[in-house]
Enzyme design. Structure first.
Site, PDB file in Angstrom:
ATOM      1  CG  HIS A 136     -36.723  25.388 -12.191  1.00  0.00           C
ATOM      2  ND1 HIS A 136     -36.729  24.538 -13.251  1.00  0.00           N
ATOM      3  CD2 HIS A 136     -35.422  25.512 -11.823  1.00  0.00           C
ATOM      4  CE1 HIS A 136     -35.482  24.140 -13.516  1.00  0.00           C
ATOM      5  NE2 HIS A 136     -34.669  24.721 -12.666  1.00  0.00           N
ATOM      6  CG  HIS A 149     -31.050 -15.553  18.852  1.00  0.00           C
ATOM      7  ND1 HIS A 149     -32.407 -15.724  18.740  1.00  0.00           N
ATOM      8  CD2 HIS A 149     -30.714 -14.635  17.897  1.00  0.00           C
ATOM      9  CE1 HIS A 149     -32.880 -14.956  17.756  1.00  0.00           C
ATOM     10  NE2 HIS A 149     -31.856 -14.285  17.227  1.00  0.00           N
ATOM     11  CG  ASP A 173     -29.578  23.321 -12.864  1.00  0.00           C
ATOM     12  OD1 ASP A 173     -29.352  22.753 -11.790  1.00  0.00           O
ATOM     13  OD2 ASP A 173     -30.385  24.254 -12.993  1.00  0.00           O
TER      14      ASP A 173
END
Lengths: 436, 436
Positions: free
Chosen positions: A265, A423, A364
């Site tokens: 590769h 809250h 692959d």
């Protein structure tokens, strides 16, 4: 100096030598970074006009407008129809197998109801629109189009937009054919950082995408890193890697060729073999020397093996698994008779190939699993590309009136503790007993 | 100028005004970037020594070695035992609910066998070791410790290492108590970029982790971005956001307080309400004005609402859902009677709160789902923090001898097509019929 490094896990400096062998740092080039920053800014400001201008400049295309850079889907179908029958059939067979495997990754939404009627869950939805980058020239792999586009379509993404540069107007028919097989929805003949910018920000002719995937050169990688946050991106991959654990029963020529299939590769690719049997390592080394000359990409293979490859003698297969967990390789072949036992000891690897018939090359192209995999030890914390990369989750919370009584008391206690009074008040409003 | 922006989806420039309102870009400070780069380099080179020196410099601690900065788990247990009973019970109740919810996210490994004996699948494993950053000082929220640590422990992570700075040696007992409740495995009193570096690279006393999660200041955010790739990181979050879709049947005071509960976090926080009923928007605005004075964090709330908040009149609830998909808010409250119908139209949101009793504050603390959520429109492509963020996948590929005959022919065809001859040869070796 031999054709490939030889190490033994009994060497005093083994851990240090292994760490040195694995070390890889992607460097960033200042000139590229600065050019990419400019391209992103220009495309963001001027849209199509900038994309066309950069395509003329970098790709030497004749196009005067984005319309000229649109590749009709009919052209992709024609490219597919024009392939030799065996090649077309191989592409379609690979796509069918990749699709079938990825169907198993689809995750469903879920929820559950508690005794007081409160419903909790998670809703799973596909992204709306995904960009797929496909490099031009030599690095354009049709298999890569399949591996990136098919999971997105299986996830339910409505629009997969492929961008690929066409230097001097030259299209790659194999890539267009793969786009047709994969079900890509739109193809645009643009590339480089300008294509990434167009997908990330949107232009007059290209709608903003939610995520950009696919490999590219240093300009593309830099552009992807920079637009991350505005859109999602896949991992920026390092050089490809194979690690093989062998018990010495697979023909040495097969293993040597498996090492080559990674080394070919890229000169920076990494191929490593672990085996307890020194004689077998000798046989593989001999096979490497014997087979190398006949390989068309022998120069790349030789450089890769010499600089980054290794045959490593280990004490036993258990130690091989420990080393494999440290390396966390992109591709791990367990070429042993007891592969099913050893796989239980593997915690970190991108893809695991079990048994002597499971060569990485089958994975692959066509076994089914994705070939986009975590490199450079990132398999410790990341995964193969999959359907899950094109879906996202939303928490679902439907609190019943009764549920709000229980949850409200807990929430207000913690909220006051953190000094977040709104809250707390917001939770208190849902308490029946509270003064509003 | 009113207390909060008023828009209508019928305005000519509505889309442009909305985009402007949503726009947020995190800026990078060059001085911080350069300081962080130095700190990372020093910790990588000098390990513990550098971490101790930076802790002395930035946190003004007396520590002479890393051992002095270790917080024994017994201290965390003691901090928990020392809490007032109601606070301790609230923390434990919240933890139990968060744990129960996240148990639903555990994904199993899977595989399937094809007719020719080939086995394909995916193995799912936890990460080995995770770092949890917890800020010191005002921004240290015990709920955040629970939300980050519990999913990691549910995923099966063996070691969760918490780092938190202790300026002048001052420890935060609520944070230590939360660490005890969440099952954190190790606590170290370090912070800033030096703590991120220690976790990412490892030092003599701190093993390298696989991922770092948790909020932090600009130094921590910069350090996390820079070590990404060496380790995984969670998203770097932008300002918090709430979007409410209302049909006008929820008490206006509740909705005003829900908007406050987001706005009180931060002057950059964003609170937006969508409703078809102009009179209801008026009522909410009046409630905002009426309630604001009593809120201890009124200055932050007022700035947030004025600069980044909006009450938007929409044509109908369907249009509200379309706008909600564009905004892709971190928190989406659907405060309507038909919330279950509307939720089907929502594609992008971090967490969806359904019905008038489901205030965001209940979700922040104890409903069960995670409060670490995607901000700044990233819910288009990302998800709440979850068990899946602490697991990773490895593809499994076991090709049978018979399977290799089918797959080998496909793979070699495609490999030769891509000019990768070693890949092709590697597949051919597994073909029984081939000359080896």
């Amino acid at each position: 100096m031999g054709v490939i490094n030889r190490l033994s896990s009994k060497d005093t400096d083994f851990q240090q030598d292994l760490t040195t062998l694995l070390a890889f740092e992607s460097s960033q080039d200042e000139a590229i970074e600065s050019a990419v920053a400019t391209i992103l800014r220009e495309v963001r400001r001027s849209g199509d006009k900038a994309v066309v201008a950069y395509s003329q400049q970098f790709d030497k295309v004749q196009a005067q407008s984005m319309a000229d850079l649109e590749v009709p889907l009919a052209d992709c179908q024609m490219a597919l129809a024009s392939l030799p029958a065996t090649q077309r059939q191989a592409l379609e067979a690979a796509a069918a197998r990749v699709r079938a495997y990825h169907e198993h990754q689809k995750a469903p939404s879920w929820s559950y109801t508690e005794a007081d009627g409160t419903v909790l869950g998670q809703k799973i939805t596909p992204m709306d629109r995904v960009g797929l980058y496909v490099p031009g020239g030599k690095a354009a792999y049709p298999s890569s189009v399949l591996m990136n586009a098919i999971p997105a379509k299986v996830a339910g993404v409505s629009e997969v937009v492929m961008v690929t540069p066409t230097p001097h107007g030259q299209r790659n028919p194999l890539v267009l054919a793969a786009a047709a097989v994969a079900g890509v929805d739109r193809v645009i003949a643009i590339g480089g950082a300008q294509a990434v910018a167009a997908l990330a920000y949107g232009t007059e002719s290209i709608a903003q995408v939610d995520k950009i995937v696919g490999p590219g050169n240093a300009f593309v990688a830099s552009a992807k890193r920079r637009v991350f946050g505005t859109v999602g991106i896949d991992m920026v991959a390092g050089p490809s890697e194979i690690l093989i654990i062998a018990d010495g029963k697979t023909p040495a020529d097969w293993i040597a060729m498996d090492l080559f299939s990674q080394a070919e590769h890229d000169e920076l690719a990494q191929a490593i073999l672990l085996c307890p049997d020194a004689a077998y390592l000798d046989a593989v080394e001999a096979s490497i020397i014997r087979q190398l000359e006949a390989m068309p990409r022998k120069d790349i293979i030789a450089t890769s093996l010499q600089n980054r490859g290794a045959l490593i003698q280990v004490r036993d297969l258990d130690e091989a698994c420990e080393i494999a967990n440290f390396i966390a390789a992109e591709h791990l072949e367990i070429s042993t008779e007891n592969a099913a036992e050893l796989v239980d000891k593997i915690r970190h690897a991108g893809a695991i190939f079990m048994g002597s018939y499971s060569s990485e090359s089958l994975g692959d192209y066509c076994a089914g699993p994705n070939h986009v995999l975590p490199t450079s030890r990132t398999a410790r914390f990341s995964s193969p590309l999959g359907v899950y990369d094109f879906q996202k989750r939303s928490s679902l919370i439907q609190v019943s009136q009764q549920g709000a009584q229980t949850l409200g008391l807990i929430a207000k206690e913690l909220a006051y503790g953190e000094g977040l009074q709104s809250h707390a008040r917001s939770a208190e409003y849902r308490l029946d007993s509270m003064e509003k």
